[in-house]
Design a protein around this motif. Structure first.
Motif, mmCIF file in Angstrom:
data_model
loop_
_atom_site.group_PDB
_atom_site.id
_atom_site.type_symbol
_atom_site.label_atom_id
_atom_site.label_comp_id
_atom_site.label_asym_id
_atom_site.label_seq_id
_atom_site.Cartn_x
_atom_site.Cartn_y
_atom_site.Cartn_z
ATOM 1 N N ASN A 9 0.844 -1.184 0.000
ATOM 2 C CA ASN A 9 0.000 0.000 0.000
ATOM 3 C C ASN A 9 0.887 1.245 0.000
ATOM 4 N N ALA A 10 1.090 1.794 -1.193
ATOM 5 C CA ALA A 10 1.900 3.007 -1.342
ATOM 6 C C ALA A 10 1.025 4.193 -1.731
ATOM 7 N N ALA A 11 -0.272 4.081 -1.423
ATOM 8 C CA ALA A 11 -1.226 5.117 -1.846
ATOM 9 C C ALA A 11 -0.989 6.445 -1.146
ATOM 10 N N GLU A 12 -0.596 6.358 0.144
ATOM 11 C CA GLU A 12 -0.373 7.576 0.929
ATOM 12 C C GLU A 12 -1.499 8.587 0.688
ATOM 13 N N CYS A 13 -2.718 8.148 1.025
ATOM 14 C CA CYS A 13 -3.886 8.963 0.659
ATOM 15 C C CYS A 13 -4.081 10.172 1.570
ATOM 16 N N GLU A 14 -3.525 10.137 2.788
ATOM 17 C CA GLU A 14 -3.675 11.294 3.671
ATOM 18 C C GLU A 14 -2.889 12.481 3.114
ATOM 19 N N PRO A 15 -3.512 13.642 3.008
ATOM 20 C CA PRO A 15 -2.802 14.827 2.522
ATOM 21 C C PRO A 15 -1.574 15.148 3.369
ATOM 22 N N LEU A 16 -0.561 15.681 2.732
ATOM 23 C CA LEU A 16 0.670 16.230 3.309
ATOM 24 C C LEU A 16 1.746 15.200 3.654
ATOM 25 N N ILE A 17 1.411 13.920 3.825
ATOM 26 C CA ILE A 17 2.425 12.932 4.188
ATOM 27 C C ILE A 17 3.228 12.535 2.953
ATOM 28 N N ARG A 18 4.545 12.412 3.106
ATOM 29 C CA ARG A 18 5.422 12.145 1.966
ATOM 30 C C ARG A 18 6.328 10.927 2.174
ATOM 31 N N VAL A 19 6.143 10.180 3.234
ATOM 32 C CA VAL A 19 7.064 9.093 3.585
ATOM 33 C C VAL A 19 7.185 8.047 2.479
ATOM 34 N N LYS A 70 9.338 25.904 9.297
ATOM 35 C CA LYS A 70 10.168 26.651 8.339
ATOM 36 C C LYS A 70 10.565 25.793 7.140
ATOM 37 N N THR A 71 10.991 24.562 7.399
ATOM 38 C CA THR A 71 11.499 23.712 6.318
ATOM 39 C C THR A 71 10.884 22.318 6.419
ATOM 40 N N PRO A 72 9.738 22.095 5.775
ATOM 41 C CA PRO A 72 9.126 20.756 5.791
ATOM 42 C C PRO A 72 10.109 19.718 5.267
ATOM 43 N N ALA A 73 10.149 18.566 5.923
ATOM 44 C CA ALA A 73 11.096 17.524 5.528
ATOM 45 C C ALA A 73 10.634 16.185 6.072
ATOM 46 N N GLY A 119 -8.377 23.490 4.362
ATOM 47 C CA GLY A 119 -7.637 24.728 4.554
ATOM 48 C C GLY A 119 -6.136 24.515 4.645
ATOM 49 N N LEU A 120 -5.636 23.500 3.910
ATOM 50 C CA LEU A 120 -4.226 23.134 4.017
ATOM 51 C C LEU A 120 -3.440 23.363 2.734
ATOM 52 N N LYS A 121 -3.992 24.086 1.783
ATOM 53 C CA LYS A 121 -3.335 24.216 0.481
ATOM 54 C C LYS A 121 -1.921 24.775 0.596
ATOM 55 N N LYS A 122 -1.710 25.734 1.468
ATOM 56 C CA LYS A 122 -0.375 26.352 1.564
ATOM 57 C C LYS A 122 0.662 25.396 2.151
ATOM 58 N N TYR A 123 0.197 24.317 2.775
ATOM 59 C CA TYR A 123 1.120 23.341 3.344
ATOM 60 C C TYR A 123 1.326 22.127 2.435
ATOM 61 N N ASP A 124 0.673 22.117 1.284
ATOM 62 C CA ASP A 124 0.793 20.991 0.360
ATOM 63 C C ASP A 124 2.058 21.168 -0.476
ATOM 64 N N VAL A 125 3.196 20.938 0.162
ATOM 65 C CA VAL A 125 4.503 21.161 -0.464
ATOM 66 C C VAL A 125 5.356 19.911 -0.281
ATOM 67 N N SER A 126 6.469 19.866 -0.976
ATOM 68 C CA SER A 126 7.371 18.721 -0.846
ATOM 69 C C SER A 126 7.994 18.703 0.548
ATOM 70 N N ALA A 127 8.379 17.506 0.971
ATOM 71 C CA ALA A 127 9.062 17.333 2.251
ATOM 72 C C ALA A 127 10.147 16.275 2.038
#
Length: 445
Positions: free
Chosen positions: A38-48, A170-173, A360-368
Motif C-alpha cells: 500500500n503506497a497510496a499515501e492517501c492522507e494529505p501532506l504525508i510524503r514518507v 520553516k522547512t518541511p522535511a 484549509g491546508l493548500k499552503k502546506y501541500d509542499v514537498s518534504a
C-alpha cells in the motif's frame, strides 16, 4: 512452527508502520495468493512512501520478493497513485529485474490507502465486513513495513521510524528518527522555535490524533507530525468535545444523507449508515440496527471533514456508539448478508486536491524531501506498546547499559505483540509500567 524468516521479523519487532501497528510476523505466517504494498499515501501532506520509494526502491522490492516467497503468493502489487511520477519512474527501472511484481496505478482520491479500499481497487475483491484482506486471499503491507521486513531479514532491528514533519514549520522535511524521541525535538529539526498557539497532529489531517504534549515520544507508527495554529478550522474540529458535537448535531443535522452517500465503507457494501446513527443520537430513537451500522465505520473522517454541508461530526458520533456497543459486548455481525459494492463507488471518490482545499491546508501541500541529520538525541522514552496487542514485557533493569538494537521488551507470554529495542546507546534510567527511558552516557556525566 514459524520459519527462520518469520522468526527474524518477530525478533526485529516489525509492525505495520503506517496504521495501528499490527505485528507483521503474524501476517506473514499465513499463505496468500497476492501481496499488495500500500503506497497510496492517501492522507494529505504525508510524503514518507514517496521518499522511501525514491531512495530505497531496490530494498523495498527485495523485501516484497521475500514476502512473496514466504507466503507462497503468485504476484505482488505496488499500489501507488499515478500522480507520483518520480517514484513510479524509479520503480519501473528497477522492476525490470522482478518478474513477480507489478505496479498498480491508483487515482488521486481519499481514502485510496484504506486497506479494504486498496484491495478492492487492485483486485476487485471485497473484504467482508469485520474481516481482513486474508479473507480474500491477500496480505497488505505499507512501504516502510516492507523496508523493515527486508532489514529484519538482514538482522536489523526496528529502532527508527520515517516521519514527515510539515505544516507551520520553516522547512518541511522527512526524517529517519529514533523511536522515543520527543515530538518537540523532531519539530525543532524543521526550524520550529516557538510553541505558543500551536497544536500538532500525529498522522494525517484526516485520521491523525491531536498531540496533547510535545514532550511525548514518537513511536513505530508515527508517520507525520503536522504543526498548525490552534485557531485553524481543522484543529477546532478535531478538538471539539462529544457534548458539543451532539448539541450541534441536534440543532443542524438535516438528514441529507451525504455522510452515508460518501462513506467509503458503505460504498463497498458494508452497510455503514452514519446518517442513521446521527438520527438516533439526535432524537433518541431505539433503532438498534441503525446503531450497529457504526461498528463497521473505519473512522476515515470523510463524513466529518468533507461530506457534511453543515460541518457536523458523524465520525465522532459513530466512534461514541462503537465504544458503547463494544463495552456492552456487541460485535459486528459477520453472518449478516454481504451487500455488493454500490454502483456509485467509482463516482464518489473524494478528490485529494479538493479535500486539501476543504481542510484549509493548500499552503502546506509542499514537498518534504528525505533529509539526514546528526543524531545527537540524548534521551528517549520508548513505549512498551507501539502495536496492537499486549504490552511488551521489560527485559532490562534500571542502570543497565544498552546499545542501539538491544532487546529491551519482549512479547509477553506468547500473546499478540511485538518486541521493542533500544533506539540509542546509553543507560537505562527508568523502567516504568508502560515505557523504558534511555539516556546517553554523556548526558549522565
Amino acid at each position: 512452527m514459524n520459519s527462520e524468516y518469520v522468526n527474524r521479523i518477530t525478533e526485529a519487532g516489525v509492525v505495520g508502520a503506517g496504521g495501528a501497528g499490527f505485528p507483521t510476523h503474524v501476517k506473514l505466517a499465513a499463505k496468500a495468493e497476492y501481496i499488495i504494498v500500500n503506497a497510496a499515501e492517501c492522507e494529505p501532506l504525508i510524503r514518507v512512501d514517496q521518499e522511501l520509494l525514491l531512495h530505497y526502491s531496490n530494498d523495498i522490492l527485495e523485501g516484497l520478493t521475500g514476502i512473496i516467497q514466504e507466503t507462497g503468493a503468485k504476484k505482488g502489487y505496488i499500489a501507488i497513485k499515478a500522480k507520483h511520477t518520480e517514484a513510479i519512474d524509479c520503480l519501473k527501472e528497477q522492476l525490470k529485474h522482478y518478474e513477480s511484481i507489478e505496479l498498480f496505478l491508483l487515482e488521486d482520491f481519499y481514502p485510496a490507502g484504506d486497506e479494504q479500499i486498496t484491495v478492492y481497487e487492485v483486485l476487485k475483491r471485497v473484504v467482508p465486513k469485520g474481516g481482513i484482506p486474508l479473507n480474500v486471499g491477500c496480505i497488505v503491507c505499507n512501504v516502510e513495513t516492507v523496508l523493515n521486513v527486508n532489514n529484519a531479514a538482514r538482522g536489523k532491528m526496528v529502532t527508527t521510524t520515517y516521519v514527515t514533519i510539515t505544516g507551520d514549520v520553516k522547512t518541511p522535511a522527512t526524517f529517519c528518527l529514533p523511536i522515543g524521541m520527543s515530538y518537540k525535538e523532531a519539530l525543532e529539526l524543521c526550524g520550529v522555535e516557538t510553541w505558543d498557539g500551536k497544536v500538532g497532529i500525529d498522522g494525517g489531517p484526516m485520521m491523525g490524533k491531536v498531540i496533547a504534549d510535545f514532550e511525548m515520544p514518537i513511536t513505530k507508527t508515527t508517520k507525520a507530525i503536522i504543526l498548525l495554529d490552534q485557531d485553524s478550522a481543522l484543529i477546532q474540529k478535531k478538538t471539539k468535545g462529544i457534548e458539543q458535537v451532539l448539541k450541534q448535531s441536534r440543532i443542524a443535522c438535516i438528514q441529507c444523507q451525504k455522510c452515508t452517500d460518501l462513506c467509503p465503507r458503505d460504498l463497498l457494501g458494508h452497510n455503514v449508515k452514519p446518517h442513521l446513527v446521527m438520527r438516533i443520537a439526535n432524537y433518541g430513537l431505539s433503532d438498534f440496527g441503525g446503531m450497529k451500522t457504526a461498528l463497521s465505520c473505519s473512522e476515515c473522517g470523510a463524513c466529518e471533514l468533507y461530506a457534511c454541508p453543515n460541518g457536523l461530526s458523524p465520525r465522532k458520533v459513530n466512534a461514541m456508539i462503537k465504544q458503547q456497543l463494544s463495552e456492552a459486548g456487541i460485535k459486528i455481525d459477520k453472518e449478516e448478508e454481504q451487500k455488493s459494492p454500490s454502483d456509485m463507488i467509482a463516482y464518489r471518490k473524494i478528490p485529494v486536491k479538493r479535500l486539501i482545499e476543504r481542510l484549509g491546508l493548500k499552503k502546506y501541500d509542499v514537498s518534504a524531501p528525505l533529509k539526514s541529520f546528526e543524531c545527537n538525541v540524548k534521551k528517549v522514552v520508548i513505549p512498551l506498546k507501539q502495536h496492537i496487542g499486549a504490552l511488551a514485557r521489560p527485559v532490562v533493569e534500571k542502570g543497565m547499559m544498552v546499545s542501539e538494537g538491544t532487546l529491551i521488551g519482549e512479547i509477553a507470554n506468547g500473546k499478540l505483540g511485538a518486541c521493542i529495542h533500544a533506539s540509542i546507546s546509553g543507560i537505562i534510567t527508568a523502567v516504568a509500567n508502560e515505557s523504558i527511558t534511555i539516556e546517553t552516557r554523556e548526558d549522565r556525566i
